[in-house]
Design an enzyme around this catalytic site. Structure first.
Site, PDB file in Angstrom:
ATOM      1  N   GLU A  62      -2.898  -0.038   9.367  1.00 39.76           N
ATOM      2  CA  GLU A  62      -1.920  -1.044   8.924  1.00 39.76           C
ATOM      3  C   GLU A  62      -1.050  -1.570  10.054  1.00 39.76           C
ATOM      4  O   GLU A  62      -0.624  -2.725  10.036  1.00 39.76           O
ATOM      5  CB  GLU A  62      -1.034  -0.476   7.806  1.00 39.76           C
ATOM      6  N   HIS A 131       1.832   6.412  -4.330  1.00 39.92           N
ATOM      7  CA  HIS A 131       1.082   5.177  -4.585  1.00 39.92           C
ATOM      8  C   HIS A 131       1.672   4.354  -5.715  1.00 39.92           C
ATOM      9  O   HIS A 131       0.982   3.524  -6.296  1.00 39.92           O
ATOM     10  CB  HIS A 131      -0.380   5.497  -4.941  1.00 39.92           C
TER      11      HIS A 131
END
Lengths: 327, 320
Positions: A62, A131
């Site tokens: 990322e 998450h």
């Protein structure tokens, strides 16, 4: 203008496709965007249609997804970088905040940074503590970055096209549980673009102003239906963008309803509701007949077990309760 | 590789002396409180900066970290406006909003100095991606300190450059210390170029970063490689004569160690080489030295006389 009922997923796909057809400099990069077709199937078929040059699979990296998008944008391309879920954007925080949001300012306008980061947000799917965030408000803290939070297919299409065409970096946040939601969207207008930073009254009413976005639209809409049965008319204002934050319609609504409830999925500390409450006090204090009330997730990490996960999240009943407290 | 001619050598010498005198003046202005914030001097590393910039082809790019004054001057930015940036003036290269660490000149393909260690490495990959995407023969030289090789950005950026075949020269300016931590205390593999193997990219040379000609030649070859074959990792072994930044107590190294390196001053080495090669060049060098003193004095005067930024400057360029 022809309109057609399509899903948010289809709206996002068509916005991406149209903008890639319009401008050769627009390209997509991210994890599983190509061969896989996007983990939420938004870019399915794109690799075949546009080729590997413009639909670029990346490693699970990322920091460099966000950071290389910045460099490519400074150099003249218009990257759409996908971060699979906003939880992973934490890994890229430095690239997003220290670089994407600041290169225009700190070099006094020498560089522009037209990046769109597409990502998904939201809990409620038993994905556990790491998450299940809805932390988009964190990113709205920083000048230099825009944050888009569409809640309908119509908005998703017009706002994504606006984000791609804008010369500023945009964190474009999609709700992972709303991709199948449908609404009427113009289908024969390649220049259907909504303005950046405009909120929208989704339901008119005179008794209470509910300020919300994305998943909060659903909870608030259900609550408004329940309240209507008791003769209470709620006005629902969809922020659509957390930056630029357009609260003018909220101030105007407060002058009519004299009551505000803010509904969101993020955590309670320093959230959207806190900002809205502060600005309403500043701009419309004399019109308030009750303190601004906030409905948000509970102040805990989200757990796995479904019953307590749902307990931690807002719902229509919590919105109804908050509204009744301010009436 | 053809040896550079006298004019080229004199130009390199001029730039290196300009950097040295500029930095010395910055140190003074910092002590007088006229330069604020962090100040990272390039003194001792001039051969690396000038060797790199002299190797760039017309459309190549350079990007670096916060020790960026030397690169700014080497690419030809006007010392007046660079000094004005140091003093936080609105005539500065970033309008007084960037400061010492954030010099850049888009028109010269100098993409800036960056303050977060390693933060500019993915930017370099992105600039190189533009070249690949548009099929342009352009190479990005991404300079970084040895300290930047231990942050995750290094790993992610080098790996991406490998799989996307990006034309980048990853150039580690190895000055022996990441702040005060010696390379062999910070890196499991202190011979940094060896990490190239792990990414499947070209392992470039470790060059004597105090030798301007050696740097120029090696970087020229690296650019040729990157242009044709993709990324390469190389090291320029150099040394900073001053602290990491102003106010560094330098407890991590001895005075003897610093003295050993200053004896091999890169400016003195280039000076010696030019005099060896060209009889009578000493008078050219002296003329350059005097000219530079004047240039710096003018730069400081310009910066001191320049206006400070305004409210309008404060709030402009937040968004495009």
């Amino acid at each position: 203008m022809t309109e057609k009922s399509i899903t948010i997923r289809e709206a996002l796909s068509s916005a991406l496709r149209e903008e890639m057809q319009r401008d050769e400099r627009v390209f997509i990069m991210g994890e599983e965007v190509g061969v896989w077709g996007g983990t939420y199937a938004v870019t399915r078929g794109f690799l075949d249609e546009f080729g590997a040059r413009r639909v670029r699979d990346t490693p699970i990296s990322e920091m460099v997804i966000a950071g290389s998008a910045v460099g490519a944008a400074m150099a003249g391309l218009r990257p759409i970088a996908e971060i699979m879920t906003i939880n992973f954007a934490f890994v890229a925080m430095d690239a997003i905040i220290n670089h994407m949001a600041k290169v225009h300012y700190m070099f006094n306008g020498q560089f522009t940074c037209p990046v769109v980061i597409r990502t998904t947000t939201g809990g409620g799917k038993q994905l556990g503590a790491t998450h299940s965030h809805a932390p988009e408000v964190i990113f709205a803290h920083f000048p230099g970055l825009y944050v888009a939070v569409p809640g309908t297919a119509y908005d998703a299409k017009g706002m994504l096209k606006a984000a791609i065409r804008d010369d500023n970096p945009v964190l474009f946040v999609e709700h992972s549980t709303m991709l199948q939601r449908r609404s009427a969207v113009p289908v024969d207008d390649a220049d259907f673009v909504l303005p950046v930073g405009k909120s929208d009254i989704k339901r008119p009413g005179k008794d209470v102003t509910i300020v919300t976005y994305q998943k909060g639209l659903e909870w608030s809409g259900q609550a408004a239906d329940l309240l209507a049965q008791e003769g209470i008319e709620a006005e629902i204002i969809d922020l659509r963008w957390l930056r630029p934050l357009d609260l003018e319609p909220v101030f105007e609504s407060v002058r009519k309803t004299n009551r505000v409830v803010v509904v969101e999925e993020s955590l309670p500390h320093f959230n959207v509701g806190a900002e809205v409450a502060a600005q309403v006090m500043d701009q419309a204090f004399d019109y308030l007949d009750a303190p601004v009330k906030r409905v948000s997730a509970m102040d805990v990490p989200l757990p796995y077990a479904s019953n307590i996960e749902m307990m931690a999240l807002p719902d229509a009943q919590k919105v109804v309760k908050a509204v009744k407290e301010v009436l | 590789m053809a040896a550079p001619g006298k004019e080229t050598l004199l130009e390199w010498y001029r730039t290196m002396v300009l950097i040295r005198r500029f930095e010395e003046r910055c140190a003074e202005l910092y002590q007088q409180g006229k330069i604020g914030g962090f100040l990272h001097l390039y003194i001792g590393q001039e051969a690396t900066g000038v060797g790199i910039v002299s190797a760039l082809r017309k459309n190549d790019h350079v990007i670096t970290a916060y020790r960026d004054h030397g690169i700014a001057l080497a690419v030809g930015m006007d010392p007046k406006h660079v000094m004005a940036e140091m003093l936080g003036k609105r005539t500065g290269t970033s309008g007084g909003k960037g400061g010492s660490m954030h010099l850049a000149d888009r028109s010269r393909n100098f993409w800036g100095g960056y303050g977060i260690v390693g933060g500019h490495l993915p930017l370099a990959a992105g600039i190189a991606l533009k070249a690949r995407y548009l099929e342009q023969d352009e190479v990005v030289v991404c300079m970084m300190g040895d300290g930047a090789t231990n942050i995750g950005y290094f790993h992610e950026s080098l790996n991406l450059s490998a799989i996307w075949d990006l034309p980048v020269v990853w150039l580690v300016e190895n000055n022996g210390y990441g702040m005060g931590t010696a390379v062999d205390r910070a890196s499991g593999q202190p011979e940094i170029v060896k990490r190239a193997i792990g990414y499947g990219i070209k392992e470039g040379p470790r060059i004597d970063g105090m030798d301007t000609l050696a740097v120029h030649d090696a970087v020229s070859e690296a650019i040729a490689h990157a242009s044709k074959h993709g990324p390469i990792l190389m090291e320029s072994l150099t040394y900073r004569f001053e602290g990491h930044s102003m106010g560094d107590p330098e407890r991590y190294r001895t005075k003897d160690e610093v003295a050993r390196y200053t004896e091999g001053d890169p400016i003195g080495r280039l000076r010696g080489y030019i005099i060896d090669q060209y009889k009578g060049a000493a008078k050219n060098l002296e003329a350059i030295e005097q000219e530079v003193v004047k240039t710096i004095a003018e730069a400081v005067e310009f910066a001191e006389d320049s206006p400070v930024p305004t409210y309008d400057d404060l709030v402009s360029h937040v968004y495009a």
